[in-house]
Enzyme design. Structure first.
Site, short mmCIF file in Angstrom:
data_model
loop_
_atom_site.label_atom_id
_atom_site.label_comp_id
_atom_site.label_asym_id
_atom_site.label_seq_id
_atom_site.Cartn_x
_atom_site.Cartn_y
_atom_site.Cartn_z
N HIS A 138 0.82 -1.22 0.00
CA HIS A 138 0.00 0.00 0.00
C HIS A 138 0.85 1.27 0.00
O HIS A 138 0.70 2.15 0.85
CB HIS A 138 -0.95 0.02 1.20
CG HIS A 138 -1.83 -1.17 1.31
ND1 HIS A 138 -2.72 -1.35 2.35
CD2 HIS A 138 -1.97 -2.27 0.52
CE1 HIS A 138 -3.35 -2.50 2.20
NE2 HIS A 138 -2.91 -3.07 1.09
N ARG A 199 -7.55 3.72 0.48
CA ARG A 199 -6.75 2.58 0.92
C ARG A 199 -5.42 2.50 0.17
O ARG A 199 -4.35 2.49 0.76
CB ARG A 199 -7.52 1.28 0.76
CG ARG A 199 -6.78 0.04 1.26
CD ARG A 199 -7.69 -1.18 1.20
NE ARG A 199 -7.04 -2.35 1.75
CZ ARG A 199 -6.41 -3.29 1.02
NH1 ARG A 199 -6.35 -3.16 -0.30
NH2 ARG A 199 -5.86 -4.32 1.61
N GLY A 218 -9.28 -2.54 -3.13
CA GLY A 218 -10.04 -2.89 -1.95
C GLY A 218 -9.29 -3.90 -1.11
O GLY A 218 -8.17 -4.30 -1.42
N GLU A 224 -12.35 -0.32 -6.53
CA GLU A 224 -13.19 0.84 -6.85
C GLU A 224 -12.58 1.71 -7.95
O GLU A 224 -11.35 1.79 -8.09
CB GLU A 224 -13.36 1.73 -5.61
CG GLU A 224 -13.92 1.04 -4.40
CD GLU A 224 -13.95 1.96 -3.18
OE1 GLU A 224 -14.40 1.49 -2.12
OE2 GLU A 224 -13.51 3.14 -3.28
N TYR A 234 -13.45 9.41 1.07
CA TYR A 234 -13.86 8.22 0.32
C TYR A 234 -14.01 6.98 1.19
O TYR A 234 -14.19 5.88 0.67
CB TYR A 234 -12.92 8.02 -0.88
CG TYR A 234 -13.21 9.09 -1.91
CD1 TYR A 234 -14.13 8.89 -2.92
CD2 TYR A 234 -12.64 10.36 -1.79
CE1 TYR A 234 -14.45 9.89 -3.82
CE2 TYR A 234 -12.96 11.37 -2.67
CZ TYR A 234 -13.86 11.13 -3.69
OH TYR A 234 -14.21 12.13 -4.55
N ASP A 244 -23.82 3.49 3.03
CA ASP A 244 -25.04 4.29 3.19
C ASP A 244 -24.82 5.51 4.08
O ASP A 244 -25.78 6.11 4.55
CB ASP A 244 -26.18 3.44 3.74
CG ASP A 244 -25.81 2.75 5.05
OD1 ASP A 244 -24.73 3.05 5.61
OD2 ASP A 244 -26.60 1.90 5.51
#
Length: 343
Positions: A138, A199, A218, A224, A234, A244
């Site tokens: 990452h 991420r 992800g 995404e 985000y 949601d």
């Protein structure tokens, strides 16, 4: 941690395809591209591609730390970038050009950093940003000069999830800066940070109307593509895929992680083009006039193995590169290679 898990039954009820977890908003469809052709072979983990004004392509090799140039199918070495310490997912990653300078993003001994060189001779290195968190995973690494003339960079959370939500950390962000490495005018927080809650973004691309998109890895559920807005959150690590909570921006398209694991991103011919590593596909995502996504279509499924770098050429074609020598792929004769297609 709050995540959205979508079952196959839910996808069918929602009218979603098996490849993506979001019902496309736009009705625009993806026109098939032309055939692919080899541009260069025998490379070692080409990570990113950028084009100079004369059409010469600059290509980074992650593990060798070499910066290459390609013109007319001829590959030359411009030089080896000093201070690169490859390891895991880190090394020499993003490249961007704004002449007379070239910008590179790489993993150094203690951090990830962005360094500017004079393009002619790779002279006078200047560190623009240092202290970007590094780890074996990452590390982000995307670079691009936007239509506004500012330099954008994408960073990863370096395996430390909370810092993606910490606005004073450089990890898990998209950064926007002047060509001297200062916060660009109009940045939402007066710092380098342009958006947060990411991420691991590796791909950045602008459409014909100047809108910025980012491809993001992800964890266990959804990769995404996001439409980036200044100051927006985000959601990582509070949400993966769609959620949601109105505090977090939802992606415009998602994939299961076995279908994508996205890296490079480019815009050409009315579509975004996203390279899939684990998915071994080049995903074509048609865009409508308002920036919403139509149904993504997989191109070259498994044909070339792992795909990483994607870039639009000045004349409107598309280059994409394999990443079969990165320790997770199965190298084939001629790998790694760069290919060209016409959208």
């Amino acid at each position: 941690m709050k995540r959205l898990w979508i079952t196959a039954a839910t996808l069918l009820l929602a009218g979603c395809s098996s490849a993506t977890g979001v019902t496309p908003v736009a009705t625009v469809t993806a026109a098939p591209p032309g055939d692919s052709a080899e541009v260069a072979t025998g490379l070692a983990v080409p990570w990113d591609i950028a084009f100079a004004a004369d059409g010469v392509a600059l290509v980074t090799e992650r593990d060798s730390a070499r910066l290459l140039s390609i013109k007319g199918g001829q590959v030359s070495e411009l030089g080896t970038i000093a201070g690169v310490e490859p390891g895991g997912e880190g090394g020499l990653m993003g490249v961007a050009v704004k002449e007379p300078h070239v910008f590179v993003y790489f993993t150094a001994a203690q951090d990830n950093r962005i360094v500017r060189y004079e393009l002619d001779g790779l002279k006078n290195p200047t560190v623009l940003v240092e202290g970007i968190p590094k780890a074996g995973i990452h590390n982000g690494g995307g670079l691009g000069v936007g239509p506004d003339g500012f330099l954008y960079a994408s960073t990863g959370d370096a395996g430390e999830r909370p810092q993606a939500q910490e606005r004073d950390s450089l990890g898990g962000k998209i950064l926007r800066m002047t060509l001297d490495g200062k916060p660009a005018p109009g940045n939402p927080f007066g710092t380098l940070v342009y958006s947060y809650g990411h991420r691991n973004v590796q791909g950045l691309a602008w459409d014909s109307k100047g809108r910025l998109y980012a491809s993001e890895f992800g964890a266990n559920a959804f990769d995404e593509v996001n439409l980036i807005e200044p100051g927006a959150n985000y959601g990582w690590p509070e949400v993966e895929g769609q959620g949601d909570n109105p505090a977090y921006k939802n992606p415009i398209a998602t994939w299961s992680t076995d279908q994508a694991s996205p890296s490079g991103l480019a815009f050409a011919g009315g579509s975004l083009w996203m390279a899939g590593l684990r998915g071994q596909k080049l995903w074509q995502i048609p865009l409508s006039d308002d920036g919403t996504a139509g149904e993504p279509v997989a191109r070259f499924d498994g044909q070339y193995g792992r795909l990483r770098a994607v870039a639009a050429t000045p004349d409107g074609t598309l280059w994409f590169g394999t990443s079969n020598h990165d320790g997770r792929g199965s190298p084939r004769q001629g790998d790694d290679r760069i290919l060209e297609l016409t959208p």
